[in-house]
Design a protein around this motif. Structure first.
Motif, PDB file in Angstrom:
ATOM      1  N   VAL A   9       0.847  -1.181   0.000  1.00 47.04           N
ATOM      2  CA  VAL A   9       0.000   0.000   0.000  1.00 47.04           C
ATOM      3  C   VAL A   9       0.886   1.235   0.000  1.00 47.04           C
ATOM      4  CG1 VAL A   9      -1.761   1.302   1.228  1.00 47.04           C
ATOM      5  CG2 VAL A   9      -1.841  -1.188   1.217  1.00 47.04           C
ATOM      6  N   GLN A  10       0.532   2.204  -0.832  1.00 48.45           N
ATOM      7  CA  GLN A  10       1.272   3.461  -0.879  1.00 48.45           C
ATOM      8  C   GLN A  10       0.333   4.626  -0.607  1.00 48.45           C
ATOM      9  OE1 GLN A  10       2.991   3.392  -4.818  1.00 48.45           O
ATOM     10  NE2 GLN A  10       4.853   2.399  -4.103  1.00 48.45           N
ATOM     11  N   LEU A  11       0.915   5.720  -0.131  1.00 49.55           N
ATOM     12  CA  LEU A  11       0.148   6.946   0.049  1.00 49.55           C
ATOM     13  C   LEU A  11       0.437   7.859  -1.136  1.00 49.55           C
ATOM     14  CD1 LEU A  11       0.791   7.682   3.837  1.00 49.55           C
ATOM     15  CD2 LEU A  11      -1.217   6.614   2.800  1.00 49.55           C
ATOM     16  N   GLN A  12      -0.607   8.354  -1.751  1.00 47.92           N
ATOM     17  CA  GLN A  12      -0.449   9.198  -2.934  1.00 47.92           C
ATOM     18  C   GLN A  12      -0.845  10.626  -2.580  1.00 47.92           C
ATOM     19  OE1 GLN A  12      -2.969   6.876  -5.528  1.00 47.92           O
ATOM     20  NE2 GLN A  12      -1.246   5.662  -6.277  1.00 47.92           N
ATOM     21  N   ALA A  13       0.141  11.503  -2.571  1.00 48.81           N
ATOM     22  CA  ALA A  13      -0.096  12.910  -2.271  1.00 48.81           C
ATOM     23  C   ALA A  13      -0.230  13.688  -3.566  1.00 48.81           C
ATOM     24  CB  ALA A  13       1.054  13.470  -1.439  1.00 48.81           C
ATOM     25  N   SER A  14      -1.130  14.637  -3.572  1.00 49.07           N
ATOM     26  CA  SER A  14      -1.338  15.458  -4.756  1.00 49.07           C
ATOM     27  C   SER A  14      -1.803  16.847  -4.342  1.00 49.07           C
ATOM     28  CB  SER A  14      -2.372  14.807  -5.679  1.00 49.07           C
ATOM     29  OG  SER A  14      -3.625  14.708  -5.022  1.00 49.07           O
ATOM     30  N   GLY A  15      -1.819  17.757  -5.308  1.00 50.03           N
ATOM     31  CA  GLY A  15      -2.336  19.093  -5.060  1.00 50.03           C
ATOM     32  C   GLY A  15      -1.285  20.179  -4.979  1.00 50.03           C
ATOM     33  N   GLY A  16      -0.021  19.802  -5.015  1.00 48.02           N
ATOM     34  CA  GLY A  16       1.019  20.810  -4.972  1.00 48.02           C
ATOM     35  C   GLY A  16       1.084  21.597  -6.268  1.00 48.02           C
ATOM     36  N   GLY A  17       1.908  22.645  -6.261  1.00 46.41           N
ATOM     37  CA  GLY A  17       2.050  23.459  -7.448  1.00 46.41           C
ATOM     38  C   GLY A  17       2.748  24.763  -7.146  1.00 46.41           C
ATOM     39  N   LEU A  18       2.666  25.660  -8.114  1.00 42.91           N
ATOM     40  CA  LEU A  18       3.268  26.988  -7.989  1.00 42.91           C
ATOM     41  C   LEU A  18       2.162  28.003  -7.744  1.00 42.91           C
ATOM     42  CD1 LEU A  18       5.637  28.998  -8.308  1.00 42.91           C
ATOM     43  CD2 LEU A  18       5.175  28.969 -10.780  1.00 42.91           C
ATOM     44  N   GLU A  64       4.365   2.750  10.128  1.00 42.51           N
ATOM     45  CA  GLU A  64       4.347   4.056   9.494  1.00 42.51           C
ATOM     46  C   GLU A  64       4.375   3.932   7.984  1.00 42.51           C
ATOM     47  OE1 GLU A  64       7.596   5.723  12.552  1.00 42.51           O
ATOM     48  OE2 GLU A  64       6.772   7.264  11.236  1.00 42.51           O
ATOM     49  N   LEU A  65       3.682   4.842   7.340  1.00 43.20           N
ATOM     50  CA  LEU A  65       3.709   4.943   5.885  1.00 43.20           C
ATOM     51  C   LEU A  65       3.966   6.390   5.496  1.00 43.20           C
ATOM     52  CD1 LEU A  65       0.661   2.790   4.692  1.00 43.20           C
ATOM     53  CD2 LEU A  65       3.064   2.330   4.235  1.00 43.20           C
ATOM     54  N   TRP A  66       4.771   6.577   4.448  1.00 39.62           N
ATOM     55  CA  TRP A  66       5.033   7.908   3.917  1.00 39.62           C
ATOM     56  C   TRP A  66       4.565   7.985   2.472  1.00 39.62           C
ATOM     57  CZ3 TRP A  66       6.867  12.030   6.633  1.00 39.62           C
ATOM     58  CH2 TRP A  66       7.483  11.783   7.863  1.00 39.62           C
ATOM     59  N   GLU A 104       8.219  31.151   2.453  1.00 36.48           N
ATOM     60  CA  GLU A 104       8.858  30.203   3.356  1.00 36.48           C
ATOM     61  C   GLU A 104       8.082  28.901   3.513  1.00 36.48           C
ATOM     62  OE1 GLU A 104       8.157  33.439   3.944  1.00 36.48           O
ATOM     63  OE2 GLU A 104       7.546  33.748   6.053  1.00 36.48           O
ATOM     64  N   ASP A 105       6.907  28.814   2.930  1.00 39.12           N
ATOM     65  CA  ASP A 105       6.160  27.555   2.909  1.00 39.12           C
ATOM     66  C   ASP A 105       6.633  26.648   1.767  1.00 39.12           C
ATOM     67  OD1 ASP A 105       3.220  29.438   3.705  1.00 39.12           O
ATOM     68  OD2 ASP A 105       4.402  28.193   5.068  1.00 39.12           O
ATOM     69  N   THR A 106       7.497  27.156   0.927  1.00 38.76           N
ATOM     70  CA  THR A 106       8.014  26.366  -0.189  1.00 38.76           C
ATOM     71  C   THR A 106       8.767  25.143   0.321  1.00 38.76           C
ATOM     72  OG1 THR A 106       8.199  28.274  -1.667  1.00 38.76           O
ATOM     73  CG2 THR A 106       9.606  26.377  -2.148  1.00 38.76           C
ATOM     74  N   ALA A 107       8.347  23.984  -0.135  1.00 34.20           N
ATOM     75  CA  ALA A 107       8.938  22.718   0.328  1.00 34.20           C
ATOM     76  C   ALA A 107       8.268  21.563  -0.405  1.00 34.20           C
ATOM     77  CB  ALA A 107       8.737  22.545   1.828  1.00 34.20           C
ATOM     78  N   VAL A 108       8.822  20.391  -0.211  1.00 31.80           N
ATOM     79  CA  VAL A 108       8.128  19.166  -0.620  1.00 31.80           C
ATOM     80  C   VAL A 108       7.295  18.714   0.577  1.00 31.80           C
ATOM     81  CG1 VAL A 108       8.350  16.789  -1.399  1.00 31.80           C
ATOM     82  CG2 VAL A 108       9.958  18.531  -2.208  1.00 31.80           C
ATOM     83  N   TYR A 109       6.025  18.485   0.341  1.00 27.04           N
ATOM     84  CA  TYR A 109       5.100  18.098   1.397  1.00 27.04           C
ATOM     85  C   TYR A 109       4.824  16.601   1.310  1.00 27.04           C
ATOM     86  CZ  TYR A 109       4.229  22.939   2.675  1.00 27.04           C
ATOM     87  OH  TYR A 109       4.379  24.231   3.122  1.00 27.04           O
ATOM     88  N   TYR A 110       4.915  15.941   2.457  1.00 26.79           N
ATOM     89  CA  TYR A 110       4.726  14.497   2.532  1.00 26.79           C
ATOM     90  C   TYR A 110       3.566  14.171   3.465  1.00 26.79           C
ATOM     91  CZ  TYR A 110       9.533  14.370   0.765  1.00 26.79           C
ATOM     92  OH  TYR A 110      10.678  14.539   0.025  1.00 26.79           O
ATOM     93  N   CYS A 111       2.735  13.234   3.045  1.00 24.80           N
ATOM     94  CA  CYS A 111       1.727  12.734   3.972  1.00 24.80           C
ATOM     95  C   CYS A 111       2.298  11.531   4.720  1.00 24.80           C
ATOM     96  CB  CYS A 111       0.412  12.407   3.279  1.00 24.80           C
ATOM     97  SG  CYS A 111       0.484  11.300   1.862  1.00 24.80           S
ATOM     98  N   HIS A 112       1.790  11.338   5.903  1.00 28.18           N
ATOM     99  CA  HIS A 112       2.338  10.346   6.825  1.00 28.18           C
ATOM    100  C   HIS A 112       1.209   9.739   7.637  1.00 28.18           C
ATOM    101  CE1 HIS A 112       4.347   9.351  10.786  1.00 28.18           C
ATOM    102  NE2 HIS A 112       5.109   8.680   9.932  1.00 28.18           N
ATOM    103  N   VAL A 113       1.302   8.446   7.841  1.00 30.78           N
ATOM    104  CA  VAL A 113       0.276   7.726   8.589  1.00 30.78           C
ATOM    105  C   VAL A 113       0.956   6.829   9.619  1.00 30.78           C
ATOM    106  CG1 VAL A 113      -1.331   5.799   8.366  1.00 30.78           C
ATOM    107  CG2 VAL A 113      -1.537   7.752   6.846  1.00 30.78           C
ATOM    108  N   VAL A 114       0.392   6.803  10.811  1.00 27.77           N
ATOM    109  CA  VAL A 114       0.835   5.868  11.855  1.00 27.77           C
ATOM    110  C   VAL A 114      -0.367   5.022  12.249  1.00 27.77           C
ATOM    111  CG1 VAL A 114       1.852   5.605  14.130  1.00 27.77           C
ATOM    112  CG2 VAL A 114       2.508   7.543  12.701  1.00 27.77           C
ATOM    113  N   THR A 115      -0.188   3.720  12.232  1.00 28.87           N
ATOM    114  CA  THR A 115      -1.285   2.839  12.618  1.00 28.87           C
ATOM    115  C   THR A 115      -1.253   2.586  14.124  1.00 28.87           C
ATOM    116  OG1 THR A 115      -0.062   0.765  12.387  1.00 28.87           O
ATOM    117  CG2 THR A 115      -1.069   1.689  10.382  1.00 28.87           C
ATOM    118  N   TRP A 116      -2.314   1.989  14.627  1.00 29.60           N
ATOM    119  CA  TRP A 116      -2.367   1.641  16.049  1.00 29.60           C
ATOM    120  C   TRP A 116      -1.290   0.620  16.394  1.00 29.60           C
ATOM    121  CZ3 TRP A 116      -4.794   4.523  19.428  1.00 29.60           C
ATOM    122  CH2 TRP A 116      -5.892   5.295  19.004  1.00 29.60           C
ATOM    123  N   GLY A 117      -0.825  -0.098  15.409  1.00 25.91           N
ATOM    124  CA  GLY A 117       0.265  -1.042  15.632  1.00 25.91           C
ATOM    125  C   GLY A 117       1.632  -0.427  15.469  1.00 25.91           C
ATOM    126  N   ALA A 118       1.672   0.910  15.363  1.00 29.55           N
ATOM    127  CA  ALA A 118       2.928   1.668  15.279  1.00 29.55           C
ATOM    128  C   ALA A 118       3.647   1.507  13.945  1.00 29.55           C
ATOM    129  CB  ALA A 118       3.873   1.348  16.434  1.00 29.55           C
TER     130      ALA A 118
END
Length: 115
Positions: A1-10, A103-105, A87-101
């Motif tokens: 399973v992967q996390l797919q982040a979208s919506g970034g831009g200029l 992690e997914l990026w 100063e908000d310019t950056a690569v943004y990553y989504c992150h998930v932690v499950t109850w079993g500890a």
């Protein structure tokens, strides 16, 4: 399973963007969902995180400008970013932690704010 982040831009300073994070498959027992960012030459930092009950925590630098939300039924997450600054310019990553500890990026989405 992967996390797919979208919506970034200029975007120009003062503008808005909305980031989304969607899993490619089923993820069970998600606890904390969050967004991190990493600017060139800097360490990755927490932007915002949210619990299953909707309690949110924000970095001081984005409080009042960013809003994190999640859909527990769909395991999706969004980050509404208003009044963007260079100063908000950056690569943004989504992150998930499950109850079993576990992690997914996500793969990251570039946000660039011009002055």
């Amino acid at each position: 399973v992967q996390l797919q982040a979208s919506g970034g831009g200029l975007v120009q300073a003062g503008g808005s963007l909305r980031l989304s994070c969607v899993p490619s498959g089923s993820i069970f027992s998600i606890n904390i969902m969050g967004w991190y960012r990493q600017a060139p030459g800097k360490q990755r930092e927490l932007v915002a995180e949210i619990t299953p009950r909707g309690n949110a925590n924000y970095a001081d630098s984005v409080k009042g400008r960013f809003t994190i939300s999640r859909d527990n039924a769909k395991n999706t997450m969004s980050l509404q970013m208003n009044s963007l600054k260079p100063e908000d310019t950056a690569v943004y990553y989504c992150h998930v932690v499950t109850w079993g500890a576990s992690e997914l990026w996500g793969q990251g989405t570039q946000v660039t704010v011009s002055s």
